[in-house]
Design an enzyme around this catalytic site. Structure first.
Site, PDB file in Angstrom:
ATOM      1  N   LYS A 118       0.713  -1.052   0.067  1.00  0.00           N
ATOM      2  CA  LYS A 118      -0.035   0.127  -0.269  1.00  0.00           C
ATOM      3  C   LYS A 118       0.895   1.240  -0.124  1.00  0.00           C
ATOM      4  CE  LYS A 118      -4.074   1.941   2.798  1.00  0.00           C
ATOM      5  NZ  LYS A 118      -4.618   1.663   3.776  1.00  0.00           N
ATOM      6  N   SER A 148      -9.951   1.582   2.932  1.00  0.00           N
ATOM      7  CA  SER A 148      -8.796   2.328   2.049  1.00  0.00           C
ATOM      8  C   SER A 148      -7.881   1.481   1.361  1.00  0.00           C
ATOM      9  CB  SER A 148      -8.217   3.554   2.765  1.00  0.00           C
ATOM     10  OG  SER A 148      -7.402   2.886   3.691  1.00  0.00           O
ATOM     11  N   SER A 166      -9.683  -0.661   7.034  1.00  0.00           N
ATOM     12  CA  SER A 166      -9.330  -0.480   5.858  1.00  0.00           C
ATOM     13  C   SER A 166      -8.710  -1.976   5.166  1.00  0.00           C
ATOM     14  CB  SER A 166      -8.349   0.647   5.876  1.00  0.00           C
ATOM     15  OG  SER A 166      -9.306   1.623   5.582  1.00  0.00           O
TER      16      SER A 166
HETATM   17  N1  GLN Z   1     -13.006   3.953   6.425  1.00  0.00           N
HETATM   18  C1  GLN Z   1     -12.503   4.221   7.765  1.00  0.00           C
HETATM   19  C2  GLN Z   1     -12.137   5.686   7.545  1.00  0.00           C
HETATM   20  O1  GLN Z   1     -12.547   6.189   6.438  1.00  0.00           O
HETATM   21  C3  GLN Z   1     -11.419   3.541   7.969  1.00  0.00           C
HETATM   22  C4  GLN Z   1     -10.265   3.624   7.071  1.00  0.00           C
HETATM   23  C5  GLN Z   1      -9.038   2.940   7.608  1.00  0.00           C
HETATM   24  O2  GLN Z   1      -9.101   1.795   8.201  1.00  0.00           O
HETATM   25  N2  GLN Z   1      -8.035   3.584   7.183  1.00  0.00           N
HETATM   26  O3  GLN Z   1     -11.738   6.345   8.333  1.00  0.00           O
END
Ligand code: GLN
Length: 485
Positions: A75, A150, A174
């Site tokens: 990532k 994400s 995420s």
């Molecule tokens: N979807 C969640 C957010 O927008 C989690 C994102 C993540 O785990 N990085 O914060």
């Protein structure tokens, strides 16, 4: 693409070279990227060099690690020395880290072959990967749908077979949610098990790096390789790392029965009926495998989402203060004084969602509102942790659906941040409590989209969630299905 174990055997028996395996991944990337857009940078030259080094070791009769020669995607919020690390943000467009993150260094040392940096929601804020400043990643099962987020690039790359395994980061879901949407295995470790050194910070008290793969065994192998104490991370835990893969067994009939708790609050309202049916069937299957099923109540679970959306933006607003046009990446020209240089750089460098979070966080932390929002959210966090502690007095692991729905259409939720936030209802409490959680595929909906089961463990009980996920996986065929691309 074969599994880590199969590829390792082929390498050791000299049936295939690491260069051949790497080239296969690079060819697949070239063929599929016009459809999937999983990668922000493809590191073909470095990958082939790394593969040649592995082949040289094998030729010299040296022993190689199980990850040597295995193509992996990273990532793009993990620092890789000399290779751009953008966090899918314009503000880091030209940032090339001068140092290597601990996880990628461990992988380099193990001889793993990084094929590229994967797409994400800008600074890991989002649930669909649509917040990337560069491209929208497609779900390999249906190109009109999102891969989740994400870490959508890492999930899609593994599901589409562009690499064998990948790394993502998980602050509120995420890793697990995109794993669920893409029909792969994804694990968020216990907070502190994997070093965050070199992971670009979003919300530091919640962030954890973890693996994606197409099988539980591969996840177990990769987790072991990246876990462990790191003096560069003050929150890193000093613990022995077990050989997770060695403890996997096809059933749950150990000396003592595995006690599995079903969190009742995660069923019912808001949960898609197809997801509910698949997860209920999966729980029956676990019982058939020898587990004892308990119904568990976590009454404060539902306050996870609102408290997360105070805590995470608060930490983000502090962490993102460093992007000011001076220290990293972008600087907008033509400002006539320092303040306007800061504000113009941040106005053009950050996307809408990132700005929204910085504003929410700054507001929640400001004098006068701090007690009402931030402090309150931290108290709620403690209550959620207590719910889990009570649950783990009765059971070994907990199960829930990973996400309330299957993958949604691209563009469907981009104008409604709240409906986007609801995706992480089941995953967020796990981060707030610092616990490990895994997604394992448990079915498909009528549109042929994957459904995921989340298994949550007690602190540092990655072994138990991997065992439950493995026994389930081995008794079902979901993981054998592949998207037609
Ligand atoms: N979807 C969640 C957010 O927008 C989690 C994102 C993540 O785990 N990085 O914060």
């Amino acid at each position: 693409m074969a599994s880590i174990r199969e590829l390792h055997e082929q390498l050791v028996k000299k049936e295939r070279s690491a260069v051949e395996i790497t080239q296969e991944a690079l060819d697949k990337i070239q063929a599929l990227e016009p459809k999937l857009h999983s990668f922000l940078h493809i590191t073909a030259q470095q990958a082939l060099e790394q593969a040649r080094a592995v082949d040289a070791k094998i030729a010299a009769g040296e022993e190689i690690s199980s990850l040597a020669g295995i193509p992996i995607g990273i990532k793009d919020n993990m620092c890789t020395k000399g290779i751009p690390t953008t966090c899918a943000s314009r503000i880091l467009e030209n940032f090339v880290p001068p140092y290597e993150s601990t996880v990628t260094q461990k992988l380099l040392d193990a001889g793993a072959v990084m094929v590229g940096k994967t797409n994400l929601d800008e600074f890991a804020m989002g649930s669909s990967t649509e917040n990337s400043a560069y491209q929208v990643t497609a779900n390999p099962w249906d190109l009109t749908r999102v891969p989740g987020g994400s870490s959508g690039g890492s999930a899609a790359a593994v599901a589409g077979g562009e690499c064998v395994v990948s790394l993502g980061s998980d602050t509120g879901g995420s890793i697990r949610q995109p794993a669920s949407f893409c029909g792969v295995v994804g694990l968020k470790p216990t907070y502190g098990l994997v070093s965050r050194y070199g992971l670009v910070a979003y919300a530091s008290s919640l962030d954890q790096i973890g693996p994606f793969s197409r099988s539980v065994e591969d996840t177990a192998i990769l987790l072991r390789a990246i876990a462990g104490y790191d003096p560069h991370d003050s929150t890193s835990l000093k613990v022995e790392i077990p050989d997770y893969a060695a403890t996997l067994k096809p059933d749950l009939k150990a000396r003592r029965k595995m006690r599995i708790g079903v969190i009742t609050e995660t069923f019912g309202q808001g949960l898609d009926s197809v997801v509910e049916a698949a997860v209920t069937k999966a729980i029956d299957q676990l019982q058939m495998l020898g587990a004892e099923i308990h119904i568990i109540s976590c009454p404060r679970f539902r306050y996870g989402l609102p408290s997360y959306y105070i805590i995470a933006p608060s930490e983000a607003s502090a962490n993102l203060a460093r992007y000011d046009g001076v220290k990293y990446g972008l600087r907008t020209p033509d400002a006539d004084n320092l303040l306007s240089m800061y504000t113009r750089t941040r106005a053009s460098g950050f996307g809408t969602e990132v700005k929204r979070r910085i504003m929410i966080g700054t507001y929640a932390l400001s004098a006068g509102y701090y007690d009402a929002y931030y402090l309150k959210a931290q108290k709620v966090r403690t209550l959620i942790k207590q719910d889990f502690e009570n649950a783990f007095k009765k059971v070994d692991v907990l199960v829930t659906p990973t996400a309330p729905t299957t993958a949604f259409k691209a563009g469907e939720k981009t104008t409604d941040p709240l409906s986007m936030y609801l995706n992480d209802l089941m995953t967020i409490p796990v981060n707030l409590a610092g616990l490990p959680g895994i997604n394992v595929p448990c079915g498909f909906d009528d549109n042929g989209l994957p459904i995921g089961l989340q298994v949550i463990g007690n602190v540092l009980r990655e072994d138990q969630i991997l065992q439950v996920a493995y026994a389930y996986e081995q008794s079902t065929t979901w993981h054998l299905r592949q998207p037609e691309l």
